[in-house]
Design an enzyme around this catalytic site. Structure first.
Site, short mmCIF file in Angstrom:
data_model
loop_
_atom_site.label_atom_id
_atom_site.label_comp_id
_atom_site.label_asym_id
_atom_site.label_seq_id
_atom_site.Cartn_x
_atom_site.Cartn_y
_atom_site.Cartn_z
N HIS A 104 -37.43 -26.43 30.21
CA HIS A 104 -38.37 -25.62 29.44
C HIS A 104 -37.69 -24.28 29.12
O HIS A 104 -37.92 -23.28 29.78
CB HIS A 104 -39.69 -25.40 30.20
CG HIS A 104 -40.71 -26.44 29.86
ND1 HIS A 104 -41.24 -26.57 28.59
CD2 HIS A 104 -41.26 -27.42 30.61
CE1 HIS A 104 -42.10 -27.58 28.59
NE2 HIS A 104 -42.13 -28.12 29.78
N ASP A 109 -43.86 -24.39 28.68
CA ASP A 109 -44.59 -24.64 29.93
C ASP A 109 -45.57 -23.50 30.20
O ASP A 109 -46.71 -23.73 30.63
CB ASP A 109 -43.60 -24.81 31.11
CG ASP A 109 -42.59 -23.65 31.21
OD1 ASP A 109 -42.37 -22.95 30.20
OD2 ASP A 109 -42.03 -23.44 32.30
N HIS A 245 -17.57 -31.47 4.53
CA HIS A 245 -16.65 -32.58 4.82
C HIS A 245 -16.02 -33.05 3.53
O HIS A 245 -16.73 -33.32 2.55
CB HIS A 245 -17.40 -33.75 5.47
CG HIS A 245 -18.12 -33.35 6.72
ND1 HIS A 245 -17.49 -33.17 7.92
CD2 HIS A 245 -19.43 -33.05 6.94
CE1 HIS A 245 -18.36 -32.80 8.83
NE2 HIS A 245 -19.55 -32.72 8.26
N TYR A 301 -40.58 -26.46 8.17
CA TYR A 301 -41.80 -25.69 8.38
C TYR A 301 -42.06 -24.69 7.25
O TYR A 301 -41.13 -24.14 6.67
CB TYR A 301 -41.69 -24.91 9.70
CG TYR A 301 -41.46 -25.78 10.91
CD1 TYR A 301 -41.69 -27.15 10.87
CD2 TYR A 301 -41.03 -25.24 12.11
CE1 TYR A 301 -41.48 -27.95 11.98
CE2 TYR A 301 -40.82 -26.03 13.23
CZ TYR A 301 -41.03 -27.39 13.15
OH TYR A 301 -40.82 -28.17 14.25
N GLU A 376 -43.41 -14.44 35.26
CA GLU A 376 -44.70 -15.16 35.24
C GLU A 376 -45.90 -14.23 35.13
O GLU A 376 -47.01 -14.69 34.84
CB GLU A 376 -44.82 -16.05 36.49
CG GLU A 376 -43.91 -17.28 36.42
CD GLU A 376 -43.92 -18.09 37.70
OE1 GLU A 376 -44.07 -17.48 38.78
OE2 GLU A 376 -43.76 -19.32 37.61
#
Ligand SMILES: [Zn+2]
Ligand SMILES: [Zn+2]
Length: 401
Positions: A104, A109, A245, A301, A376
């Protein structure tokens, strides 16, 4: 409804340890985009425990849950992404990833744990909520954009959701703070692929062939003139060619060349315009060199554009609760992309950052780094601000229902 801020803060403090436990469980068992099976199960278990009705297996492993308030046909949406990244975790934490090569590393998370905490608090208040709350646990942010599929699956329709709120951790901002970015926050994205076809021949006799490599080099250089000469310099946009390429041997004129890259813009109009311009430059350059070329565009997006009204409602409430010095305003958007953007088109959306840098920490590892280790403490700020945002938007919007 009116609410007591101290009471709300106490509630967040009460559940904090349990939310941290959930976060660490998620962190130890990260799953890649489109494979969030156990993550989905953990969320479902928690929702079932809280007796919040939900639908699973949306857009793959996504979950849409509803907290029904007084008005069951209208609501506010809250989104958390669930997926992890293909990284081997190097952060020295006791709850380190147990899945080899998966981590994560973008804080999803934390986002998921915060939304479960927010759900718990709002669920306890549901009798007093003027409208409903749609909880969007969204898969596949890092790859295919699960947000678009969740919208397609009807997650914003019943109850009807006209505003969606989301957050992202940011270790460039102190824990305890939130950061808002008015207007465009993230870019619209598009990938492009160009194939140039010439005619190969001996490198010593170039006039017998058509050099696809030389034509491609001209195209690649000219593309940057779109940004510097066709786009308003006050508007951010970019073209990056990341792959090229061509050719097989030093003494052979290359008969075919391929290059590809990305376009990023802060609004949808510029994305369409740049696509047209790339096509124009490549086709006309190919013609000038006697070559031919074909192009492919894959839109990714859309632009993430924050809604002014939502910001005007939510920011002052955050200032009141967190303190003015803990609510930051950033006017510099990023040309990164996030699929929360889909919620900003069709409905209105507000995406904001929550600080996750420890006090005094210097050079905190950023997202997508294998040592990423957010504080946290940001979970408290996340839950508190999500709850406040929902209460504020419900109060304002329910006047119009
Ligand atoms: Zn990410
Ligand atoms: Zn992320």
């Amino acid at each position: 409804m009116t609410y007591d801020i101290q009471e709300l803060q106490a509630k967040v403090d009460d559940i904090f340890a349990q939310v941290v436990t959930l976060r660490r469980q998620l962190h130890m068992h990260p799953e890649l985009s489109e494979h969030e099976v156990n993550t989905s199960q953990l969320i479902q278990n928690e929702l079932a425990r809280l007796e919040i009705p939900y639908q699973s297996d949306i857009a793959g492993h996504g979950i849409c849950a509803t907290i029904y308030g007084k008005d069951k046909s209208h609501g506010v949406g809250l989104r958390a992404d669930m997926d992890a990244l293909p990284l081997t975790e190097m952060a020295d934490v006791p709850f380190k990833s147990k899945e080899p090569g998966v981590m994560h590393g973008c804080g999803h998370d934390i986002h998921t744990a915060i939304l479960l905490g927010t759900a718990r608090i709002l669920n306890e208040m549901k009798e007093d909520l003027s409208g409903s709350v749609q909880l969007l646990f969204q898969p596949s942010e890092e790859t295919i954009g699960g947000a678009e599929q969740m919208i397609g699956a009807g997650c914003l329709e019943n109850p009807r959701v006209s505003s969606v709120i989301g957050l992202h951790v940011d270790t460039a901002v102190d824990a305890g703070c939130v950061q808002f970015i008015p207007g465009a926050m993230n870019a619209a994205s598009c990938e492009f692929y160009v194939t140039v076809t010439g005619k190969s021949c001996h490198g010593a006799h170039p006039s017998e062939g058509i050099d696809s490599l030389l034509a491609s080099c001209t195209m690649i250089s000219s593309l940057q003139s779109i940004i510097t000469r066709k786009i308003d310099p006050a508007e951010a946009a970019l073209i990056t060619v990341g792959q090229f390429h061509s050719g097989t041997k030093n003494n052979i004129i290359s008969g075919e060349s391929k290059f590809s890259g990305i376009i990023r813009t802060l609004n949808m109009e510029n994305r369409s315009f740049i696509k047209e311009q790339i096509e124009e430059i490549c086709k006309s350059t190919a013609r000038a060199y006697g070559a031919s070329c074909s192009l492919e565009f894959h839109d990714s997006y859309p632009s993430l554009e924050n809604d002014d009204q939502l910001l005007a409602w939510i920011k002052p409430v955050c200032e009141e609760v967190l303190g003015k010095d803990h609510v930051l305003l950033c006017t510099k958007p990023s040309l990164g992309a996030d699929d929360f953007a889909y919620f900003c088109h069709g409905t209105r959306g507000l995406y904001y950052n929550i600080g996750a840098r420890r006090p005094g920490e210097k050079n905190a590892y950023p997202i997508h780094n294998n040592r990423f280790n957010p504080d946290e403490a940001c979970i408290k700020t996340g839950i508190l601000t999500e709850v406040l945002a929902v209460l504020t938007v419900l109060k304002e919007e329910s006047r119009q229902w």
